[in-house]
Design an enzyme around this catalytic site. Structure first.
Site, PDB file in Angstrom:
ATOM      1  N   SER A 107      58.289   9.577-130.490  1.00 34.55           N
ATOM      2  CA  SER A 107      58.131   9.842-129.570  1.00 34.55           C
ATOM      3  C   SER A 107      56.380  10.041-128.856  1.00 34.55           C
ATOM      4  O   SER A 107      56.336  10.905-130.191  1.00 34.55           O
ATOM      5  CB  SER A 107      58.439  11.017-128.790  1.00 34.55           C
ATOM      6  OG  SER A 107      58.230  10.185-127.366  1.00 34.55           O
ATOM      7  N   TYR A 130      52.071   5.685-124.981  1.00 34.88           N
ATOM      8  CA  TYR A 130      51.467   5.318-123.132  1.00 34.88           C
ATOM      9  C   TYR A 130      49.766   4.395-123.428  1.00 34.88           C
ATOM     10  O   TYR A 130      48.905   5.831-123.968  1.00 34.88           O
ATOM     11  CB  TYR A 130      51.518   6.576-122.716  1.00 34.88           C
ATOM     12  CG  TYR A 130      53.078   6.901-122.315  1.00 34.88           C
ATOM     13  CD1 TYR A 130      53.856   6.282-121.698  1.00 34.88           C
ATOM     14  CD2 TYR A 130      53.328   8.066-123.068  1.00 34.88           C
ATOM     15  CE1 TYR A 130      55.399   6.196-121.463  1.00 34.88           C
ATOM     16  CE2 TYR A 130      54.853   8.458-122.923  1.00 34.88           C
ATOM     17  CZ  TYR A 130      55.416   8.106-122.386  1.00 34.88           C
ATOM     18  OH  TYR A 130      56.950   8.325-122.580  1.00 34.88           O
ATOM     19  N   THR A 156      55.598   2.414-123.830  1.00 37.07           N
ATOM     20  CA  THR A 156      56.315   2.097-123.031  1.00 37.07           C
ATOM     21  C   THR A 156      55.767   1.981-121.270  1.00 37.07           C
ATOM     22  O   THR A 156      54.602   2.520-120.977  1.00 37.07           O
ATOM     23  CB  THR A 156      56.632   3.566-123.285  1.00 37.07           C
ATOM     24  OG1 THR A 156      57.554   4.244-123.741  1.00 37.07           O
ATOM     25  CG2 THR A 156      58.434   3.927-121.327  1.00 37.07           C
ATOM     26  N   LYS A 253      58.448  -2.445-124.565  1.00 30.10           N
ATOM     27  CA  LYS A 253      59.197  -1.067-124.036  1.00 30.10           C
ATOM     28  C   LYS A 253      59.684  -0.756-122.333  1.00 30.10           C
ATOM     29  O   LYS A 253      58.837  -0.072-121.986  1.00 30.10           O
ATOM     30  CB  LYS A 253      59.789  -0.328-124.832  1.00 30.10           C
ATOM     31  CG  LYS A 253      61.174   1.351-124.553  1.00 30.10           C
ATOM     32  CD  LYS A 253      60.980   2.325-125.300  1.00 30.10           C
ATOM     33  CE  LYS A 253      62.243   3.163-124.650  1.00 30.10           C
ATOM     34  NZ  LYS A 253      62.358   4.089-123.768  1.00 30.10           N
ATOM     35  N   HIS A 277      65.171   3.156-119.791  1.00 27.18           N
ATOM     36  CA  HIS A 277      64.858   3.284-120.148  1.00 27.18           C
ATOM     37  C   HIS A 277      66.090   4.511-119.990  1.00 27.18           C
ATOM     38  O   HIS A 277      66.433   5.789-119.571  1.00 27.18           O
ATOM     39  CB  HIS A 277      63.830   4.102-119.039  1.00 27.18           C
ATOM     40  CG  HIS A 277      63.040   5.451-119.983  1.00 27.18           C
ATOM     41  ND1 HIS A 277      61.391   4.897-120.225  1.00 27.18           N
ATOM     42  CD2 HIS A 277      63.177   7.021-120.112  1.00 27.18           C
ATOM     43  CE1 HIS A 277      60.807   6.330-121.176  1.00 27.18           C
ATOM     44  NE2 HIS A 277      61.960   7.172-120.501  1.00 27.18           N
TER      45      HIS A 277
END
Ligand SMILES: Cc1cc2nc3c(=O)[nH]c(=O)nc-3n(C[C@H](O)[C@H](O)[C@H](O)COP(=O)(O)O)c2cc1C
Length: 378
Positions: A107, A130, A156, A253, A277
């Site tokens: 992440s 992101y 994401t 995602k 999520h």
């Protein structure tokens, strides 16, 4: 420690190990947690139809995902701040994934950096990115992933703002955890976690920390910086921009509709993580597994489809693949393993899920994961 034989037993063990604010941050979802619950219960609505007497003496779960050979169609989803759950943090998870031959997702909000993960794991890995207000930081991540030989990027797209996680309010979650009066009791009742939390290097958001040197008030300031970076003006044009910067496998995602799936394909995605999520963002979003059929029908065989959310059993993986997915992805299941028992806890959870998948396939009369299709559903 109690006998650990399925994901739920690891969930119970994690609950015992972790102070209440930390456990509930991990296990909780948004609002009334309908999406969280339905991600899991939706799998119950599908039934597996066995084909008998098909010589199932050898079962193959090996597959190719995002350009890499993997031991099973199972991915470890990106989750932020693993340091909260165990002092061996993302290192433990990435090493367990490599040992199991599975893809690992790191992440942006991890407590371990892109470079540190690349140093300890030669396994297949993706970085969850992101499109931030500061596009320079997004570009920097792309360059760092190329230099560190990450195999895929995972963008994401379901975090225009943070979901409403009420368990965090109820249990008084702070980042970093504070040993205040309110939480003292729950920290005191978890001596293993509390000692290791105090004696090991503290929680840092290693991927972004260099950007916020000026911030004086620790991780809370850092969290605010990162939250401020979520850019609500992002559109599919920005996804096409990111695809052109990266030029490798790109997973989107957070897509759930066939319309978005087609837009993702047009923007240059190679795979979709069909995901809400883990029920942590939009409350009452559809269960991930229920979105597979319409999306597969819309995109044909061009995009790899990954079901992310609610996977707790090997038979869930079999159902998702029979519906048209190429792989499943898990978040909380491996975090429960991490909290319960560090790297070996993650390894146990992965082994359990893979052996459950193999047992399911054997009993279904399915020798190879690539054979799973609608004919195995009743
Ligand atoms: C504690 C926690 C932290 C997470 N952090 C991130 C994150 O930083 N980025 C992201 O894209 N998804 C994040 N997720 C969502 C997971 O990637 C994944 O979508 C979700 O956990 C899947 O549902 P499951 O937990 O039912 O398997 C997080 C999930 C949890 C439980």
């Amino acid at each position: 420690m109690a006998k650990l034989y399925n994901v739920n037993t690891f969930k119970r063990a994690a609950k015992k190990r972790l102070p209440a604010p930390i456990y509930h941050y991990m296990a909780g979802g948004a609002d009334d947690e309908i999406a969280l619950r339905e991600n899991i219960s939706a799998f119950d609505h599908y039934h597996l139809m066995p084909k008998q007497l098909r010589d199932v003496s050898v079962i193959n779960t090996k597959s190719k995902i995002l350009g890499k050979e993997v031991a099973a169609p199972l991915i470890l989803s990106p989750t932020g701040m693993s340091r909260l759950f165990h002092h061996d943090k993302e290192f433990a998870v990435a090493k367990a994934a490599e040992k199991a031959g599975l893809y690992y997702g790191l992440s942006t909000m991890a407590s371990t950096s892109i470079e540190q993960i690349s140093d300890v794991s030669a396994g297949p890995k993706m970085f969850q990115i992101y499109i931030l207000r500061d596009r320079g930081l997004t570009t920097e991540f792309v360059e760092r992933c190329k230099a560190s030989k990450f195999d895929a990027l995972c963008l994401t797209v379901d975090t225009a703002m943070a979901g409403n996680r009420e368990r965090d309010i109820v249990h008084g979650l702070t980042i970093p955890p504070k040993f205040g009066l309110k939480s003292l009791l729950s920290f005191a009742s978890c001596p293993y976690w509390s000692l290791n939390f105090l004696l090991n290097p503290r929680l840092r958001l290693e991927n972004v920390i260099h950007r916020v040197d000026a911030i004086k008030d620790g991780n809370m300031g850092l969290m605010k910086y990162v939250n401020d970076q979520f850019d609500r003006s992002v559109t599919w044009d920005d996804v096409a921009w990111l695809a052109s910067q990266w030029e490798g496998p790109l997973v989107i995602k957070g897509v759930q509709s066939k319309e978005d799936a087609l837009l993702a394909k047009k923007a240059g995605a190679t795979a979709l993580m069909i995901s809400n999520h883990g029920g942590r963002q939009l409350e009452s979003a559809p269960a991930a597994v229920d979105c597979v059929r319409p999306i597969r029908d819309a995109v044909g065989s061009d995009l790899e489809l990954i079901v992310d959310g609610g996977v707790r059993r090997g038979n869930h993986v079999a159902k998702a693949l029979a519906l048209g997915a190429d792989a499943c992805s898990i978040g909380r299941p491996y975090l429960y393993g991490l909290a319960a028992n560090g790297q070996s806890g993650v390894e146990q959870v992965l082994n359990i899920l893979i052996s459950e998948l193999k047992r399911t396939m054997t009993l279904m009369g399915c020798r190879d994961v690539s054979d799973l299709d609608e004919t195995f559903l009743s």
